[in-house]
Design an enzyme around this catalytic site. Structure first.
Site, short mmCIF file in Angstrom:
data_model
loop_
_atom_site.label_atom_id
_atom_site.label_comp_id
_atom_site.label_asym_id
_atom_site.label_seq_id
_atom_site.Cartn_x
_atom_site.Cartn_y
_atom_site.Cartn_z
N TYR A 179 36.09 -1.30 -25.12
CA TYR A 179 35.58 -0.71 -23.87
C TYR A 179 35.37 0.79 -24.05
CZ TYR A 179 35.35 0.51 -18.87
OH TYR A 179 34.97 0.99 -17.63
N LYS A 183 31.77 2.74 -23.83
CA LYS A 183 31.52 3.80 -22.85
C LYS A 183 31.25 5.14 -23.52
CE LYS A 183 31.81 1.41 -18.99
NZ LYS A 183 30.58 1.08 -18.25
N1 LIG Z 1 36.66 0.26 -11.53
C1 LIG Z 1 37.04 1.25 -12.31
O1 LIG Z 1 38.17 1.72 -12.26
C2 LIG Z 1 36.05 1.86 -13.29
C3 LIG Z 1 36.42 3.02 -13.98
C4 LIG Z 1 35.54 3.58 -14.88
C5 LIG Z 1 34.30 2.99 -15.08
N2 LIG Z 1 33.97 1.86 -14.41
C6 LIG Z 1 32.65 1.28 -14.64
O2 LIG Z 1 31.95 1.29 -13.42
C7 LIG Z 1 31.08 0.16 -13.35
C8 LIG Z 1 31.39 -0.61 -12.08
O3 LIG Z 1 32.72 -1.08 -12.14
P1 LIG Z 1 33.39 -1.87 -10.92
O4 LIG Z 1 34.85 -1.81 -11.19
O5 LIG Z 1 32.84 -1.38 -9.65
O6 LIG Z 1 32.85 -3.35 -11.09
P2 LIG Z 1 33.11 -4.42 -12.23
O7 LIG Z 1 33.71 -3.80 -13.43
O8 LIG Z 1 33.83 -5.55 -11.63
O9 LIG Z 1 31.64 -4.93 -12.62
C9 LIG Z 1 30.47 -4.21 -12.56
C10 LIG Z 1 29.31 -5.12 -12.30
O10 LIG Z 1 28.75 -5.55 -13.56
C11 LIG Z 1 28.34 -6.89 -13.42
N3 LIG Z 1 28.14 -7.51 -14.74
C12 LIG Z 1 29.07 -7.83 -15.67
N4 LIG Z 1 28.47 -8.41 -16.74
C13 LIG Z 1 27.13 -8.43 -16.47
C14 LIG Z 1 25.98 -8.91 -17.18
N5 LIG Z 1 26.06 -9.46 -18.39
N6 LIG Z 1 24.77 -8.76 -16.60
C15 LIG Z 1 24.66 -8.20 -15.38
N7 LIG Z 1 25.70 -7.75 -14.65
C16 LIG Z 1 26.93 -7.87 -15.20
C17 LIG Z 1 29.44 -7.49 -12.57
O11 LIG Z 1 29.05 -8.71 -12.00
C18 LIG Z 1 29.65 -6.41 -11.53
O12 LIG Z 1 28.76 -6.50 -10.45
C19 LIG Z 1 31.29 -0.63 -14.64
O13 LIG Z 1 30.32 -0.26 -15.59
C20 LIG Z 1 32.67 -0.17 -15.09
O14 LIG Z 1 32.84 -0.30 -16.48
C21 LIG Z 1 34.81 1.29 -13.51
#
Ligand SMILES: NC(=O)c1ccc[n+]([C@@H]2O[C@H](COP(=O)([O-])OP(=O)(O)OC[C@H]3O[C@@H](n4cnc5c(N)ncnc54)[C@H](O)[C@@H]3O)[C@@H](O)[C@H]2O)c1
Length: 271
Positions: A179, A183
């Site tokens: 991950y 990123k």
């Molecule tokens: N939640 C956190 O603490 C956090 C922190 C840092 C970064 N992020 C990043 O922010 C973004 C959103 O995170 P979140 O926690 O709101 O949601 P999440 O991590 O649950 O998922 C993000 C979205 O990506 C979609 N997804 C996954 N695989 C996919 C694919 N193959 N094709 C299309 N869509 C796909 C999921 O269905 C979901 O809607 C992500 O990129 C995550 O890595 C999240």
């Protein structure tokens, strides 16, 4: 360009696409764009989820919306979505690549982690972001000189190593190294794409959120996280990502490209 601060943040007449926009942070960003007046296209792997989120946004903010099915591991589905968004709105001004995610059921320990799971992580978070930039960016470049704004969602995992005691004490699986690799790649690709596409007036920036929650996480983990965060808490859904995304999407950031905006309560700056 207007010199009114209100106008600079306004997205009326613009179209914003949020890949992975049906829930959580993706939905929050889509809602911010809709509230600022944009026509909004949201995608999910599941067509019904995308359509339902689009309907909710249309009702709440009185803007035109479209929900589309996109799997970022399937380039044909990405290209189809780009064509559908253009057919619907005529142009794409903002693209947010939010599909991704850092957890799952497999072990986060690199030595225990199945190779297929590692490859899947990279395919969704890194390659998927690249492919969406390619397909949707082509549409923005065709619009040149008006261009557009791309926002790629990275993570503080791409910036700093994390104290593993936070996970073990908090009772959760550690976030995997793949991950962090994906990123960090998103931050790097955003910077170089910004350099490549400046000539087309397409700005490319990334946002690196810190941990948002607690959601389903144990309170013990939220506490561990909070004690390592200068502002003393995790990010809050529905609140903490919206204005950063709107800033980078709007003319308010017209002179900013190749930037990684860290939204983490100071987590990555503390040691
Ligand atoms: N939640 C956190 O603490 C956090 C922190 C840092 C970064 N992020 C990043 O922010 C973004 C959103 O995170 P979140 O926690 O709101 O949601 P999440 O991590 O649950 O998922 C993000 C979205 O990506 C979609 N997804 C996954 N695989 C996919 C694919 N193959 N094709 C299309 N869509 C796909 C999921 O269905 C979901 O809607 C992500 O990129 C995550 O890595 C999240």
């Amino acid at each position: 360009m207007s010199d009114s601060i209100r106008d600079l943040w306004d997205l009326t007449g613009k179209t914003a696409v949020v890949i992975g926009g049906s829930k959580l942070l993706g939905y929050d960003m889509a809602a911010a764009f809709a509230e600022a007046g944009a026509t909004v296209v949201v995608s999910s792997r599941n067509a019904a989820s995308a359509v339902s989120a689009a309907e909710t946004l249309a009702e709440k903010y009185n803007v035109a919306t479209l929900g589309l099915a996109v799997n970022v591991q399937d380039y044909a589905s990405i290209e189809n979505a780009a064509a559908d968004a253009i057919a619907f709105a005529g142009r794409i001004d903002v693209l947010v690549n939010n599909a991704g995610g850092g957890s799952g059921n497999a072990s986060g320990d690199l030595l225990q982690r199945p190779v297929t799971v590692i490859e899947d992580m990279i395919a969704t978070n890194l390659t998927g972001t690249l492919l969406c930039c390619k397909a949707f960016g082509a549409k923005m470049i065709e619009q040149s000189p008006s261009g557009g704004a791309v926002i790629n969602i990275a993570s503080i995992a791409g910036l700093v190593g994390r104290d593993r005691r936070m996970y073990s004490n908090g009772g959760v699986e550690q976030q995997p190294i793949d991950y962090a690799a994906a990123k960090a790649g998103v931050i790097g690709l955003s910077r170089d794409l910004a350099a490549a596409w400046a000539q087309f007036a397409v700005r490319v920036n990334s946002i690196s959120p810190g941990g948002f929650g607690p959601r389903q996480l144990p309170n013990a983990f939220a506490d561990e996280y909070a004690t390592r965060t200068p502002l003393g808490r995790m990010g809050i859904d529905g609140q903490d990502i919206k204005s950063s995304a709107l800033f980078l999407a709007s003319e308010a950031s017209a002179y900013i490209t190749g930037h990684n905006l860290v939204v983490d309560g100071g987590f990555s700056s503390w040691r």
